[in-house]
Design a protein around this motif. Structure first.
Motif, short mmCIF file in Angstrom:
data_model
loop_
_atom_site.label_atom_id
_atom_site.label_comp_id
_atom_site.label_asym_id
_atom_site.label_seq_id
_atom_site.Cartn_x
_atom_site.Cartn_y
_atom_site.Cartn_z
N THR A 1 128.70 -0.91 -30.17
CA THR A 1 127.67 -1.88 -29.85
C THR A 1 127.86 -3.10 -30.74
O THR A 1 127.97 -2.98 -31.96
CB THR A 1 126.27 -1.29 -30.06
OG1 THR A 1 126.09 -0.17 -29.19
CG2 THR A 1 125.20 -2.32 -29.74
N SER B 1 127.74 -3.74 -25.22
CA SER B 1 128.10 -2.34 -25.50
C SER B 1 129.38 -1.99 -24.76
O SER B 1 129.59 -2.41 -23.62
CB SER B 1 126.98 -1.38 -25.08
OG SER B 1 125.79 -1.69 -25.75
N LYS C 1 126.52 -6.98 -31.87
CA LYS C 1 125.38 -7.90 -31.90
C LYS C 1 125.63 -8.96 -32.95
O LYS C 1 126.11 -8.66 -34.05
CB LYS C 1 124.09 -7.12 -32.21
CG LYS C 1 122.80 -7.92 -31.97
CD LYS C 1 121.59 -7.04 -32.10
CE LYS C 1 120.29 -7.82 -31.92
NZ LYS C 1 120.15 -8.36 -30.57
N SER D 1 126.26 -5.93 -20.82
CA SER D 1 125.55 -6.90 -21.64
C SER D 1 124.06 -6.76 -21.39
O SER D 1 123.62 -6.33 -20.33
CB SER D 1 126.01 -8.33 -21.31
OG SER D 1 125.66 -8.66 -19.98
N GLU E 1 120.52 -6.80 -24.34
CA GLU E 1 120.13 -7.16 -25.71
C GLU E 1 121.33 -7.12 -26.64
O GLU E 1 121.38 -7.83 -27.64
CB GLU E 1 119.04 -6.23 -26.21
CG GLU E 1 117.70 -6.42 -25.52
CD GLU E 1 116.62 -5.53 -26.11
OE1 GLU E 1 116.90 -4.87 -27.13
OE2 GLU E 1 115.51 -5.50 -25.57
N THR E 2 122.30 -6.27 -26.31
CA THR E 2 123.55 -6.19 -27.06
C THR E 2 124.71 -6.11 -26.07
O THR E 2 124.51 -5.91 -24.88
CB THR E 2 123.58 -4.94 -27.96
OG1 THR E 2 123.48 -3.77 -27.14
CG2 THR E 2 122.46 -4.96 -28.99
N HIS F 1 122.25 -11.23 -23.98
CA HIS F 1 123.51 -11.75 -23.44
C HIS F 1 123.42 -11.72 -21.92
O HIS F 1 122.93 -10.75 -21.33
CB HIS F 1 124.69 -10.90 -23.91
CG HIS F 1 124.82 -10.83 -25.40
ND1 HIS F 1 125.74 -11.57 -26.10
CD2 HIS F 1 124.14 -10.11 -26.32
CE1 HIS F 1 125.63 -11.31 -27.39
NE2 HIS F 1 124.65 -10.43 -27.54
#
Length: 413
Positions: free
Chosen positions: A159, A147, A161, A142, A144-145, A167
């Motif tokens: 990925t 994955s 979002k 975790s 920014e996104t 996150h």
């Protein structure tokens, strides 16, 4: 027993139950030992997937330590990252583990030789947590996104979002292993399925959630630790409201972890205490604290269901008994029979006022005691204000809304 033949048997058993519950409080000594060695605050801890005695911890100075809890020694120190160690996870076979930090790196380490990383992946953003799949050679991160990664590839497989700019935590479901959940910075909790390309559902709460934990025996239940001092248990089949609210902390809850049986969970908070909750109750059954322990940053329940491990701001790991009065070591047959008999007596007479009061009594730190009284005064004032507004308004204009219904502000699919 026939009451005509044994007229005083109930009185005798009541006395035995009273003595048993008093002895339980006398022998309640939950603290076992402290593990010193870190030079900065402990940021994350994780237990080994195959060996009960091994524990890994990461600190804010970038070091990872491997502990042998049975011998109470540090087996090794790894200068892993520049900056905070944000997360550690051990692969299912226990041969290696992954770590992420503020330096935007994912590193794979082997348990046999952890002098140098076996693999390093450079990410595009700071990673805030990592969790490994319970069966497949995959792990999730975790930041920014959210994955999804394969162990053999340096690029993420998927990925995800959905609106949130970052996150803070991601966790795989231990039963439905394709399902994972994340806590986002926009006060939301998002559910994902790795078989799909987009997130499944999203709920927005009144305040931020710092982490969550899945129940290991009920695939559809998870508990989230919130900044409003409470923990909330949700059923993913009905996310419009939590089915239970767990209260007692007086500051933001920082971490939560379930016991292997799924019947209890442990939580750590900024109020410098650890609490153990039955998963179906709204209040804790026990509270652990010491004079020197500062803000709790992470907690773990060991895989043998006997111990709880906590990490805190003053650079120390602490080992606690899951049951404060439980005897450690070998128990003889007659002693085991006596303990079982005492447990049965305590359960039989648990509704009696004196026994209930003794069993429930806990000493709490002074700052927790005063904060709890202050919070109760505030809550009573709010309820009184709402009741007065309802009594002096047009009938139906101020509807009664339950506390559980107020928590979830929005649900999206």
């Amino acid at each position: 027993y026939d009451p005509d033949l044994h007229p005083f048997e109930v009185a005798r058993e009541y006395t035995r139950a009273m003595n048993a519950v008093k002895m339980e409080r006398i022998f309640a000594r939950p603290f076992i030992c402290g593990l010193d060695g870190h030079r900065d605050s402990v940021q994350c801890i994780t237990k080994h997937s195959t060996q009960l005695s091994l524990l890994l911890s990461g600190s804010c100075d970038g070091e990872i330590k491997i502990w042998n809890v049975a011998q109470r020694v540090c087996q090794g120190t790894i200068p892993a990252h520049n900056g905070f160690v944000r997360g550690i996870c051990v692969i299912p076979d226990g041969e290696a583990f992954y770590s992420v930090g503020n330096d935007k790196l994912i590193k794979r380490w082997t348990m046999n030789n952890y002098e140098t990383p076996a693999m390093t992946i450079v990410g595009k953003h700071v990673f805030t947590s990592i969790d490994h799949h319970y069966k497949n050679p995959q792990y999730a991160t975790s930041g920014e996104t959210v994955s999804l990664w394969d162990e053999q590839r340096a690029q993420p497989l998927q990925t995800f979002k959905w609106g949130a700019d970052s996150h803070v935590r991601v966790k795989f479901n231990p039963i439905e292993t394709t399902v994972l959940a994340s806590c986002a910075a926009d006060r939301s909790i998002i559910l994902y399925d790795t078989r799909q390309s987009v997130p499944l559902r999203k709920i927005t709460l009144r305040m931020n959630s710092s982490t969550l934990a899945w129940n290991p025996l009920e695939a559809f239940v998870f508990t989230t630790a919130n900044e409003d001092y409470n923990l909330y248990s949700f059923d993913i089949r009905y996310l419009q409201r939590p089915f239970n609210i767990h209260k007692d902390h007086v500051a933001a809850v920082t971490d939560v972890d379930y016991s292997p049986t799924g019947k209890e969970f442990v939580s750590g908070s900024y109020d410098k205490t650890i609490r153990i909750f039955p998963s179906d109750k709204g209040h804790s059954r026990d509270i652990y604290h010491t004079k020197r322990m500062q803000h709790i940053t992470c907690v773990q329940w060991t895989s043998d269901n006997k111990y709880v491990i906590s990490g805190s701001d003053e650079m120390c790991l602490r080992l606690w008994k899951a049951k404060a009065s439980e005897k450690l070591g070998v128990t003889r047959n007659r002693e085991a029979e006596t303990l079982e008999y005492n447990e049965a007596l305590k359960e039989k007479f648990s509704h009696f006022p004196k026994i209930k009061r003794i069993a429930r009594q806990r000493h709490v730190p002074k700052h927790v005691y005063h904060a709890k009284r202050e919070h109760k005064t505030i809550q009573d004032s709010q309820k009184r204000h709402e009741a007065n507004a309802r009594a002096n308004s047009k009938p139906g204009s101020v509807p009664f809304v339950s506390e559980r219904s107020k928590l979830v502000l929005e649900e999206e699919e």
